[in-house]
Scaffold this motif. Sequence first.
Motif, PDB file in Angstrom:
ATOM      1  N   LYS A  46      52.076 -13.156  14.110  1.00 41.70           N
ATOM      2  CA  LYS A  46      51.616 -14.249  14.297  1.00 41.70           C
ATOM      3  C   LYS A  46      49.613 -14.292  15.350  1.00 41.70           C
ATOM      4  CE  LYS A  46      51.705 -18.940  17.666  1.00 41.70           C
ATOM      5  NZ  LYS A  46      52.259 -19.308  18.363  1.00 41.70           N
ATOM      6  N   THR A  47      49.886 -12.845  16.183  1.00 38.16           N
ATOM      7  CA  THR A  47      48.358 -12.370  16.119  1.00 38.16           C
ATOM      8  C   THR A  47      47.735 -12.066  14.929  1.00 38.16           C
ATOM      9  OG1 THR A  47      49.502 -11.527  18.569  1.00 38.16           O
ATOM     10  CG2 THR A  47      47.409 -10.516  17.744  1.00 38.16           C
ATOM     11  N   MET A  48      48.058 -11.380  14.367  1.00 44.58           N
ATOM     12  CA  MET A  48      47.392 -10.529  13.179  1.00 44.58           C
ATOM     13  C   MET A  48      46.442 -11.359  12.678  1.00 44.58           C
ATOM     14  SD  MET A  48      50.120  -7.513  12.257  1.00 44.58           S
ATOM     15  CE  MET A  48      50.184  -7.407  10.566  1.00 44.58           C
ATOM     16  N   ILE A  49      48.033 -12.677  11.773  1.00 52.88           N
ATOM     17  CA  ILE A  49      47.464 -13.738  11.318  1.00 52.88           C
ATOM     18  C   ILE A  49      46.452 -14.788  11.623  1.00 52.88           C
ATOM     19  CG2 ILE A  49      48.141 -16.163  10.666  1.00 52.88           C
ATOM     20  CD1 ILE A  49      50.863 -15.613   9.911  1.00 52.88           C
ATOM     21  N   LEU A  50      46.743 -15.002  13.117  1.00 51.50           N
ATOM     22  CA  LEU A  50      45.073 -15.641  13.178  1.00 51.50           C
ATOM     23  C   LEU A  50      43.994 -14.431  13.620  1.00 51.50           C
ATOM     24  CD1 LEU A  50      47.686 -17.514  16.754  1.00 51.50           C
ATOM     25  CD2 LEU A  50      46.096 -18.689  15.214  1.00 51.50           C
ATOM     26  N   ASN A  51      44.564 -13.382  14.437  1.00 56.37           N
ATOM     27  CA  ASN A  51      43.173 -13.190  14.450  1.00 56.37           C
ATOM     28  C   ASN A  51      42.079 -12.381  13.216  1.00 56.37           C
ATOM     29  OD1 ASN A  51      43.482 -13.232  17.159  1.00 56.37           O
ATOM     30  ND2 ASN A  51      44.432 -10.701  17.450  1.00 56.37           N
ATOM     31  N   ASP A  52      43.164 -12.122  12.106  1.00 60.79           N
ATOM     32  CA  ASP A  52      42.790 -11.560  11.026  1.00 60.79           C
ATOM     33  C   ASP A  52      42.330 -12.231   9.784  1.00 60.79           C
ATOM     34  OD1 ASP A  52      42.533  -9.463  12.402  1.00 60.79           O
ATOM     35  OD2 ASP A  52      43.955  -8.732  12.194  1.00 60.79           O
ATOM     36  N   LEU A  53      43.535 -12.395   9.607  1.00 66.74           N
ATOM     37  CA  LEU A  53      43.760 -12.948   7.809  1.00 66.74           C
ATOM     38  C   LEU A  53      43.289 -14.093   7.728  1.00 66.74           C
ATOM     39  CD1 LEU A  53      45.355 -11.700   5.417  1.00 66.74           C
ATOM     40  CD2 LEU A  53      47.121 -13.968   6.427  1.00 66.74           C
TER      41      LEU A  53
END
Length: 131
Positions: free
Chosen positions: A55-62
Amino acid sequence: MEIFRQYLKSKTSISDEQFSILSSELKIRQVSKGEVLLIANTRMKFKDEFVDTVKTMILNDLIDSTRKEEGCIKYNVHQSEDDSNVFTFHETWKNKDGFNFHMRQPYVTDFLELVKDKLVNPLLLVKGHVL
């Protein structure tokens, strides 16, 4: 679009998230007549221990990077209310070339590489066109 956002905020109680969704819908309607849109929906279910990381990867980068792409009309990611391990990506692209360009971007290829062993089952991608 900023003037439109300010106007709506002065006349309604629309949130920034609701405005983002509305403006995405407006972009879809602005596409030239006869242009074929590509719609992609992807479902991913992650193992319990990786949900917060993903979820953090999705929110921060994607999300932000994808929405800046020229071919992107709409890009929303939803976390299921019924199963918080399930994420669904709803995407609208100007055309197949825009989608293919997106899939080659480092933030997409890196994300897919990092999450492949965190999935409960293979991701499900469905592509189609608006009828």
